[in-house]
Design an enzyme around this catalytic site. Structure first.
Site, short mmCIF file in Angstrom:
data_model
loop_
_atom_site.label_atom_id
_atom_site.label_comp_id
_atom_site.label_asym_id
_atom_site.label_seq_id
_atom_site.Cartn_x
_atom_site.Cartn_y
_atom_site.Cartn_z
N LYS A 114 0.82 -1.21 0.00
CA LYS A 114 0.00 0.00 0.00
C LYS A 114 0.86 1.27 0.00
CE LYS A 114 -1.96 0.10 3.92
NZ LYS A 114 -1.43 0.99 4.94
N ARG B 241 -8.58 3.11 10.56
CA ARG B 241 -8.23 1.73 10.83
C ARG B 241 -9.34 1.02 11.60
NH1 ARG B 241 -2.44 2.28 10.36
NH2 ARG B 241 -1.32 0.37 10.79
N ARG C 289 10.83 -5.85 4.70
CA ARG C 289 10.92 -4.46 4.23
C ARG C 289 11.91 -3.64 5.06
NH1 ARG C 289 4.85 -2.24 5.52
NH2 ARG C 289 4.97 -2.32 7.79
N ARG D 159 11.82 -1.45 11.09
CA ARG D 159 10.93 -1.00 12.16
C ARG D 159 10.89 -2.06 13.25
NH1 ARG D 159 5.47 0.77 9.19
NH2 ARG D 159 4.64 -0.10 11.11
N ARG E 249 -1.54 -6.38 14.55
CA ARG E 249 -1.89 -5.42 13.50
C ARG E 249 -2.81 -6.06 12.46
NH1 ARG E 249 4.12 -4.29 12.60
NH2 ARG E 249 3.68 -3.21 10.67
P1 AMP Z 1 1.73 1.84 10.05
O1 AMP Z 1 2.95 2.60 9.67
O2 AMP Z 1 0.52 2.25 9.25
O3 AMP Z 1 1.94 0.36 10.06
O4 AMP Z 1 1.40 2.25 11.57
C1 AMP Z 1 2.29 1.93 12.62
C2 AMP Z 1 1.56 1.98 13.93
O5 AMP Z 1 1.07 3.31 14.20
C3 AMP Z 1 0.31 1.10 14.04
O6 AMP Z 1 0.62 -0.25 14.33
C4 AMP Z 1 -0.45 1.79 15.18
O7 AMP Z 1 0.14 1.49 16.43
C5 AMP Z 1 -0.17 3.27 14.89
N1 AMP Z 1 -1.22 3.82 14.00
C6 AMP Z 1 -1.08 4.19 12.70
N2 AMP Z 1 -2.25 4.61 12.19
C7 AMP Z 1 -3.15 4.52 13.20
C8 AMP Z 1 -4.56 4.77 13.31
N3 AMP Z 1 -5.28 5.19 12.26
N4 AMP Z 1 -5.15 4.56 14.51
C9 AMP Z 1 -4.45 4.13 15.58
N5 AMP Z 1 -3.14 3.83 15.54
C10 AMP Z 1 -2.49 4.01 14.37
#
Ligand code: AMP
Length: 224
Positions: free
Chosen positions: A13, A87, A126, A165, A177
């Site tokens: 994505k 989310r 990644r 990460r 997740r």
């Molecule tokens: P991502 O980079 O999209 O995988 O996000 C990394 C982490 O940030 C996620 O596992 C959540 O802990 C937090 N996070 C990102 N977007 C959201 C969201 N819309 N709502 C709540 N937590 C979020």
């Protein structure tokens, strides 16, 4: 143009979003990346968010929703491609309400569909570029494989240092997740269905198991 992107972590994505936003001159807004910037900068918001992120839990809505909505407002003129938000069903409803109130329309919902086990394998390979979050690098994909320099893997685009990460190497965090993503009652799939059922934006669902180029071509065919 305003676009929402959905797909499990590891579906490509972010990679596709980076190309699409470039083509249409949109701001790429990634909730996860905003949190990581805060963590890097040592802000109060970053400190609070980190404890949730490291475990793979969602950061609470009272922190996340205002943070994202404020960022969208700043990109109102240019248009945006939003990644990582909403989310959950509650976030989808909050976003829908905020868009109505601020006279912003959602033009397109882009969904990348991918099997959970494949998504997990992809996450673990990644790598993040220290110079630019939009430089995709992945050890398992030839098209975006990092390059070797002085015996070390570096970013294939700019030679920047690569890192992983913390939450990408922790299987428990990945599992959490994905539990959130595939949950169609109150989780992310419920948010996808919310916008699908609303029927006002164009819905583009693509098969994320294909190559980066194939997925991109399919998105472009259907977006234009
Ligand atoms: P991502 O980079 O999209 O995988 O996000 C990394 C982490 O940030 C996620 O596992 C959540 O802990 C937090 N996070 C990102 N977007 C959201 C969201 N819309 N709502 C709540 N937590 C979020």
């Amino acid at each position: 143009m305003n676009i929402l992107t959905f797909g499990p972590n590891g579906s490509g994505k972010g990679t596709q979003g980076a190309i699409v936003k470039e083509k249409y001159g949109l701001d790429h807004i990634e909730s996860g990346a905003i949190f990581r910037e805060h963590i890097k900068g040592g802000t109060e918001l970053g400190k609070k968010a980190k404890e949730y992120i490291d475990k793979g839990d969602l950061v609470p809505d009272e922190i996340t929703i205002p943070m994202v909505l404020e960022t969208l407002q700043k990109s109102k003129e240019k248009g945006w491609l939003l990644d990582g938000f909403p989310r959950s069903l509650a976030q989808a409803e909050a976003l829908d309400k905020a868009l109505n109130e601020s006279d912003m329309a959602l033009d397109c919902v882009l969904e990348i569909v991918l099997d959970r086990e494949i998504a997990k394998q992809r996450i673990m390979g990644r790598r993040l570029c220290a110079n630019d979050n939009n430089h995709p690098n992945h050890i398992a994909f030839d098209a975006i494989k990092p390059v070797e320099k002085d015996g070390k893997l570096v970013c294939r685009i700019c030679g920047g240092e690569l890192s992983m990460r913390d939450d990408d190497q922790d299987e428990e965090a990945i599992g959490k997740r994905h539990d959130i993503y595939y949950d169609d009652t109150t989780g992310t799939m419920a948010a996808v269905n919310y916008f699908k059922n609303k029927g006002t934006a164009k819905i583009i669902s693509v098969d994320g198991s294909k190559t980066i180029k194939e997925v991109y071509n399919e998105i472009m065919d259907r977006l234009t």
